[in-house]
Design a protein around this motif. Structure first.
Motif, short mmCIF file in Angstrom:
data_model
loop_
_atom_site.label_atom_id
_atom_site.label_comp_id
_atom_site.label_asym_id
_atom_site.label_seq_id
_atom_site.Cartn_x
_atom_site.Cartn_y
_atom_site.Cartn_z
N SER A 174 1.18 -0.64 -0.08
CA SER A 174 0.26 0.22 -0.26
C SER A 174 0.47 1.28 -0.51
O SER A 174 0.35 2.18 -0.10
N TYR A 175 2.01 0.74 0.68
CA TYR A 175 2.94 2.62 0.37
C TYR A 175 3.41 3.36 -0.29
O TYR A 175 4.58 4.16 -0.83
N LEU A 176 3.43 1.89 -2.06
CA LEU A 176 4.05 2.22 -3.19
C LEU A 176 2.69 2.19 -4.11
O LEU A 176 1.61 1.09 -4.48
N SER A 177 3.19 3.48 -4.58
CA SER A 177 2.13 4.03 -5.72
C SER A 177 2.02 3.56 -6.85
O SER A 177 3.83 3.02 -7.10
N LEU A 178 1.34 3.27 -7.99
CA LEU A 178 1.20 3.34 -8.75
C LEU A 178 2.18 3.29 -9.98
O LEU A 178 3.42 2.76 -10.67
N ALA A 179 2.98 4.46 -9.66
CA ALA A 179 4.10 5.14 -10.84
C ALA A 179 5.18 4.79 -10.32
O ALA A 179 6.18 4.64 -10.42
N ASN A 180 5.34 5.18 -8.50
CA ASN A 180 6.90 4.65 -8.47
C ASN A 180 7.05 3.21 -8.84
O ASN A 180 8.26 2.93 -8.53
N LEU A 181 6.12 1.97 -8.78
CA LEU A 181 6.48 0.76 -8.42
C LEU A 181 6.71 0.91 -10.20
O LEU A 181 8.02 -0.13 -9.82
N LEU A 182 6.51 1.82 -11.05
CA LEU A 182 6.65 1.21 -12.26
C LEU A 182 7.78 1.95 -12.55
O LEU A 182 8.79 1.42 -12.96
N LEU A 183 8.07 2.82 -11.56
CA LEU A 183 9.85 3.34 -11.94
C LEU A 183 10.75 2.71 -11.14
O LEU A 183 12.43 2.19 -11.77
N LEU A 184 10.69 2.00 -10.17
CA LEU A 184 11.30 1.13 -9.49
C LEU A 184 11.39 0.36 -10.75
O LEU A 184 12.72 -0.71 -10.83
N TYR A 185 10.77 -0.80 -10.93
CA TYR A 185 10.60 -1.90 -11.52
C TYR A 185 11.49 -1.71 -13.27
O TYR A 185 12.13 -2.69 -13.86
N ARG A 186 10.61 -0.49 -13.77
CA ARG A 186 12.32 -0.23 -15.23
C ARG A 186 13.33 0.04 -14.70
O ARG A 186 13.89 -0.12 -15.53
N GLU A 187 13.42 0.57 -13.77
CA GLU A 187 14.96 0.97 -13.49
C GLU A 187 15.76 -0.44 -12.76
O GLU A 187 16.86 -0.51 -13.22
N LEU A 188 15.24 -1.13 -12.31
CA LEU A 188 15.86 -2.69 -11.69
C LEU A 188 15.83 -3.39 -12.63
O LEU A 188 16.75 -5.08 -13.00
N GLY A 189 14.44 -3.52 -13.61
CA GLY A 189 14.39 -4.91 -14.52
C GLY A 189 13.27 -5.87 -14.31
O GLY A 189 12.82 -6.59 -15.63
N SER A 190 12.83 -6.20 -13.06
CA SER A 190 11.94 -7.05 -12.89
C SER A 190 11.23 -6.90 -11.28
O SER A 190 12.38 -6.46 -10.77
N ALA A 191 10.40 -7.35 -10.56
CA ALA A 191 10.22 -7.73 -9.94
C ALA A 191 11.23 -8.75 -9.05
O ALA A 191 11.56 -8.00 -7.80
N THR A 192 11.68 -9.46 -9.40
CA THR A 192 12.85 -10.32 -8.68
C THR A 192 13.64 -10.04 -8.39
O THR A 192 14.38 -9.42 -7.13
N PRO A 213 0.06 -1.35 -15.15
CA PRO A 213 0.56 -2.09 -14.20
C PRO A 213 1.42 -2.86 -14.62
O PRO A 213 1.66 -3.53 -15.59
N ILE A 214 2.33 -3.76 -13.72
CA ILE A 214 3.06 -4.52 -13.69
C ILE A 214 2.88 -5.95 -14.29
O ILE A 214 3.86 -6.75 -13.83
N VAL A 215 2.05 -6.61 -13.77
CA VAL A 215 1.11 -7.83 -13.94
C VAL A 215 -0.49 -7.33 -14.54
O VAL A 215 -0.74 -6.91 -13.74
N MET A 216 -0.65 -8.29 -15.25
CA MET A 216 -2.05 -8.26 -15.68
C MET A 216 -2.64 -10.43 -15.82
O MET A 216 -1.75 -11.46 -15.63
N PHE A 217 -3.86 -10.29 -15.58
CA PHE A 217 -4.01 -11.85 -15.35
C PHE A 217 -5.62 -11.49 -17.28
O PHE A 217 -6.35 -10.88 -16.64
N TYR A 218 -5.23 -13.08 -17.45
CA TYR A 218 -5.97 -13.18 -18.74
C TYR A 218 -6.21 -14.09 -19.01
O TYR A 218 -5.58 -15.29 -18.87
N LYS A 219 -7.82 -14.64 -19.12
CA LYS A 219 -7.87 -15.89 -19.66
C LYS A 219 -8.84 -15.67 -21.08
O LYS A 219 -9.52 -14.59 -21.17
N GLY A 220 -8.14 -15.98 -22.51
CA GLY A 220 -8.17 -15.84 -23.77
C GLY A 220 -7.91 -16.89 -24.69
O GLY A 220 -6.11 -17.63 -24.12
N THR A 221 -7.95 -16.67 -25.76
CA THR A 221 -7.18 -17.37 -27.09
C THR A 221 -6.65 -15.63 -27.52
O THR A 221 -5.54 -16.28 -28.38
#
Length: 375
Positions: A16-34, A101-109
């Motif tokens: 909850s302490y991470l805004s979407l913008a800051n999370l995405l910035l961090l994700y792109r800086e390091l390259g992955s959630a891992t 979003p850094i992750v999406m969920f999908y059902k379909g073809t």
């Protein structure tokens, strides 16, 4: 699917302490959630300016990780496809957006990276006029550009009309949902949604157990806009979600179109104002949209294939023209100065070449001095 990357993505989105913008910035800086997780105890070693709030958030991920592991079980048990941003199946157009979003969920073809994608939006109170516009639009698109993917939000009105008429024409259509994949809102659209699983799909950024709260629909609109090449407003009152989606689409540099309506008609007011204020290009048919997007080449190629004609769609390219094509294939819709840098060609020489290529139907100019490759 990299299960640990998915779990880490989900856990980070639950912080909850991470805004979407800051999370995405961090994700792109390091390259992955891992990679973020690997540095969660020493984040300042890779981001010296990380705030105290961020440092504390990353050190307290036990509950988010437990929730992520539970969600992974739901994913596996329900044939859900998890798409972290690093996955090649993640929607490329959406990945480019600053609030994706850094992750999406999908059902379909359906392939979410289809060559042509149109988002169709509008009022929840569609009239017979609006439904007829959508019906004719899908019928004509089926002839002009049959491989196009139709995106909307499964809501009442124009959304469900777009999905149903696309299905009737044999076209794939994807709904972006404002809740988790364990439920469906509105439930009256269940039959259509079930059909879409085999002829399109259902996509969301929300975990199972997430209700269709009002704020989620506003957030959902950015994904509807981000997935597409073009956003089409069919009917809208003076205010409404369709107009919001069109505004987001413009911010993402997507092409925006609108059908006009009768003056004084409540559910044409939003479309007419948007056209009047140059917020959307007026279209009266699928042909208008296809020509404005430069997609008529799709129909030409389809006809050639049907007739068994083996020929090159475009004339032979000079060495310099091929350099420009290669640049735009790597990253389309670039401004001339960026093409100049990447092709190592002077702007004056480049301008002349681009004009010649435009006349040949190889590129088309966009607003703001950018060029779009049509090959």
């Amino acid at each position: 699917m990299d299960q640990q990357e998915v779990i880490n993505c989900i856990a980070l989105t639950r912080t909850s302490y991470l805004s979407l913008a800051n999370l995405l910035l961090l994700y792109r800086e390091l390259g992955s959630a891992t990679a973020i997780m690997n540095h969660r105890q020493d984040i300042r070693e890779v981001m010296p300016l990380a705030s105290e709030r961020l440092v504390a958030a990353l050190r307290n991920l036990d509950e988010p990780l437990r929730r992520a592991e539970a969600e992974m079980r739901f994913i596996e048990d329900n044939d859900v496809i998890a798409l972290p941003m690093s996955d090649p199946l993640y929607p490329q157009r959406l990945r480019e957006c600053d609030d994706a979003p850094i992750v999406m969920f999908y059902k379909g073809t359906a392939d979410l990276n289809r060559k042509r994608v149109i988002s169709v939006v509008g009022t929840r109170h569609a009239t017979a006029y609006g439904d007829d516009l959508v019906r004719r639009l899908m019928g004509d698109l089926r002839q002009l550009c049959p491989e196009v993917l139709i995106v909307s939000g499964l809501a009442y009105g124009i959304d469900i009309s777009a999905h149903r008429h696309a299905l009737q024409q044999g076209m794939d259509t994807v709904a972006v949902l404002a809740h988790g994949l364990d439920t469906l809102y509105p439930s009256r659209h269940r039959q259509t949604a079930d059909t879409m699983l085999a002829q399109g799909g259902l996509l969301t950024e929300y975990l199972s157990g997430t209700n269709a709260d009002k704020g989620n629909f506003v957030r959902r609109n950015r994904i509807v806009a981000g997935l597409c090449d073009a956003c089409l407003l069919v009917e809208s009152a003076a205010k409404g979600g369709g107009l919001i989606t069109c505004g987001i689409a413009r911010d993402y540099n997507r092409d925006v179109f609108a059908f006009p309506g009768h003056v004084g008609t409540p559910y044409s007011e939003g479309c007419n104002r948007l056209i009047r204020d140059n917020g959307a290009m007026l279209v009266t048919s699928a042909q208008d949209l296809v020509e404005a997007m430069g997609w008529q080449v799709d129909n030409t190629l389809r006809q050639a294939r049907q007739e068994g004609i083996e020929r090159s769609l475009f004339p032979e390219l000079s060495a310099d023209e091929q350099r420009i094509v290669d640049v735009l294939k790597a990253q389309n819709d670039l401004q001339i100065n960026m093409i100049s840098v990447k092709s190592e060609m002077g702007v004056s020489q480049l301008a002349a070449l681009l004009f010649s290529m435009e006349m040949k139907g190889i590129v088309k100019p966009l607003a703001g001095g950018a060029y779009h490759l049509l090959m």
